[in-house]
Design an enzyme around this catalytic site. Structure first.
Site, PDB file in Angstrom:
ATOM      1  CB  CYS A   3      -0.846   0.076   1.274  1.00  0.00           C
ATOM      2  SG  CYS A   3      -2.171  -1.108   1.350  1.00  0.00           S
ATOM      3  CG  ASP A 364      11.939  -4.740 -11.354  1.00  0.00           C
ATOM      4  OD1 ASP A 364      11.463  -5.719 -10.770  1.00  0.00           O
ATOM      5  OD2 ASP A 364      11.372  -4.189 -12.325  1.00  0.00           O
ATOM      6  CB  CYS A 400       7.385 -10.962   0.841  1.00  0.00           C
ATOM      7  SG  CYS A 400       7.225  -9.489   1.873  1.00  0.00           S
ATOM      8  CB  CYS A 451      13.611  -6.840   5.565  1.00  0.00           C
ATOM      9  SG  CYS A 451      12.796  -8.431   5.219  1.00  0.00           S
ATOM     10  CB  CYS A 454      12.075 -12.445  -0.346  1.00  0.00           C
ATOM     11  SG  CYS A 454      12.670 -10.788  -0.726  1.00  0.00           S
TER      12      CYS A 454
HETATM   13  S1  SF4 Z   1      12.987  -7.669   1.560  1.00  0.00           S
HETATM   14 FE1  SF4 Z   1      11.694  -9.234   0.703  1.00  0.00          FE
HETATM   15  S2  SF4 Z   1      10.842 -10.309   2.497  1.00  0.00           S
HETATM   16 FE2  SF4 Z   1      11.670  -8.393   3.246  1.00  0.00          FE
HETATM   17  S3  SF4 Z   1       9.919  -7.002   3.227  1.00  0.00           S
HETATM   18 FE3  SF4 Z   1      10.999  -6.708   1.313  1.00  0.00          FE
HETATM   19  S4  SF4 Z   1       9.994  -8.065  -0.171  1.00  0.00           S
HETATM   20 FE4  SF4 Z   1       9.398  -8.714   1.891  1.00  0.00          FE
END
Ligand code: SF4
Length: 501
Positions: A3, A364, A400, A451, A454
């Site tokens: 969002c 990307d 994710c 993070c 993924c």
């Molecule tokens: S880095 Fe990957 S797992 Fe982490 S929030 Fe972003 S899309 Fe999701």
């Protein structure tokens, strides 16, 4: 859910709707399925929600919008769903902002993110609110916050309750029934959220991305810290560090795909970072870079990295694919059944640019691989002799849980394939992923502050890690995933305090 959020307050009693409108329209790339506005005036919330993109408003009907959404405090949301159902009725009922009220206390919220431990929280909300109805995660977060307000009568304590008990990602802006305007971020700071103001009109705002501050001619003041709550008065922002968490986890995928190139994170434009990504891949893959005649990008998220590839390799960057200006959906955030036909109609290849040529395409990311495959098929038909795909986001190996719609192992082409195997699936001569080390270096944050779950399998929040481990094991054993991993009750934690079972 994926969002974009925006909220603003004006201290000269001016209508806030135009700011929220442009705040959302500038962020429509963050969610195209539905949009919603909510304003506050004289202790009332006024709401407008609809499906699709934020609409154009013709001058002759603008007064209707001002009447429909009066007041000098407002919040809004553009959404694509990563929780709840996807039919039109569910989409509209899951559209934010959401409201909740109980015992005379009212609350309205708009949030970006995704909650992982939903099952115990749904149980807790059902026990505490007779009329609690779950349509998507925003209902949980709004009711959890309301519960905190009922119990403590204090915004800071209520926000702390949300931060301590919800496992997941949430960047929130909201308004209480007393007209208090606020914003906060989860303790890991997974999703972006920034604050800015306009001294001339005495307006203060929160936005997922800085581009919406720019479009409103606001000055950017700061990005919210993980675990921070910010309230607003006519004197400006008040920042309260509610939770100190040494582990931060800003989503690395924002840099590669999700955010607009003209937004900034940590003071750096996203487009500059994407250019660096392109330069990095050329350095990592000299053999493939020398074995090509031209570079092309798939507009638009591949454009900036193509510039970097061009600068580093000296190869000509041909604008060999053209995008239909009015098919505006982003391929990745489309639902599965919409994806194939739209990418096919959206991108056209200029055959004379690629016939007989060895081509590098910059992408990307490769999530399912289906959109890249369509482009490569088109290039082959147009006569390209070789096609290499340079991918700025490293190989996605896991789902994710935090608001990007890649929610099962099975849908990810990279979950159990090597780059060579992926090249075979999508019909490329080579797939060249940027390394994680170079991604982190170009972003300019510490690896521990990002993070990258993924692409590494290391999830920053405990429930997500537990679910990922269970589901990965099942996937490798041949279990067929029929729904989003985090919507499976059987892998959910038992308690609402975020502890995994
Ligand atoms: S880095 Fe990957 S797992 Fe982490 S929030 Fe972003 S899309 Fe999701």
């Amino acid at each position: 859910m994926g969002c974009g959020i925006f909220g603003a307050i004006n201290y000269e009693n001016q209508p806030v709707f135009p700011f929220v409108y442009w705040g959302l329209r500038s962020q429509n790339h963050r969610g195209h399925q539905s949009h919603g506005f909510l304003t506050y005036s004289n202790n009332h919330f006024y709401v407008y929600k609809n499906l699709d993109l934020v609409p154009k408003i013709k001058t002759n009907v603008i007064h209707e919008w001002f009447e429909r959404l009066p007041g000098s405090i407002g919040i809004g949301n553009v959404r694509y769903t990563t929780s709840g159902k996807c039919d039109d009725n569910s989409l509209i009922s899951g559209t934010q902002p959401v409201t909740a009220q109980s015992d005379g206390i009212k609350l309205a919220l708009s949030f970006n993110g995704n909650i992982v431990n939903t099952s115990p929280l749904k149980r807790e909300m059902t026990q505490n609110f007779e009329d609690f109805l779950y349509t998507c995660d925003s209902d949980i977060i709004c009711h959890k916050m309301l519960l905190g307000l009922k119990q403590t009568k204090d915004l800071v304590s209520a926000a702390r309750g949300v931060m301590e008990n919800l496992d997941g990602a949430f960047s929130v802006t909201g308004i209480t029934g007393n007209g208090e305007f606020f914003a906060f971020k989860d303790q890991y700071g997974i999703k972006p959220l920034c604050a800015g103001h306009d001294p001339a009109t005495k307006t203060f705002a929160f936005s997922s991305e800085t581009v919406s501050l720019d479009m409103n001619s606001f000055v950017k003041d700061f990005e919210l810290n993980p675990g921070e709550l910010v309230t607003v008065s006519k004197d400006g922002f008040k920042r309260i560090q509610v939770i100190e968490n040494p582990k931060h986890a800003f989503c690395a995928f924002e840099y590669a795909y999700f955010a607009r190139p003209d937004s900034t994170f940590g003071g750096k434009y996203v487009y500059e970072i994407r250019e660096d990504f392109g330069r990095n891949i050329v350095k990592e893959y000299p053999k493939e870079s020398h074995d090509a005649d031209i570079i092309m990008s798939v507009p638009e998220t591949g454009d900036d990295s193509a510039m970097g590839v061009h600068e580093q390799s000296g190869l000509r960057w041909e604008r060999a694919s053209r995008r239909h200006r009015y098919v505006t959906e982003r391929a990745f955030i489309l639902l599965n059944n919409e994806r194939f036909s739209t990418i096919d109609k959206k991108i056209n290849i200029l055959g004379n640019k690629v016939a007989g040529k060895r081509v590098i395409i910059t992408e990307d990311s490769i999530v399912r691989g289906d959109t890249t495959k369509v482009i490569i098929d088109k290039l082959r038909k147009a006569g390209a002799t070789k096609v290499y795909v340079f991918v700025t986001f490293p190989r996605i190996i896991g789902p994710c849980f935090y608001g990007i719609d890649m929610s099962t192992y099975g849908q990810l082409v990279g979950s159990k394939r090597t780059p060579q195997e992926i090249a075979k699936v999508i019909g490329a001569d080579g797939v060249c992923y940027q390394s994680i080390e170079n991604l982190v270096r170009a972003i300019g944050r510490k690896e521990d502050d990002l993070c990258m779950a993924c692409i590494t399998g290391k999830y920053p929040t405990p429930c997500a890690q537990k679910m990922a481990d269970i589901m990965k094991q099942r996937f490798l054993e041949g279990y067929e995933e029929k729904t989003r991993v985090y919507e499976l009750d059987e892998v959910q934690p038992l308690t609402a305090d975020g502890k995994a079972n």
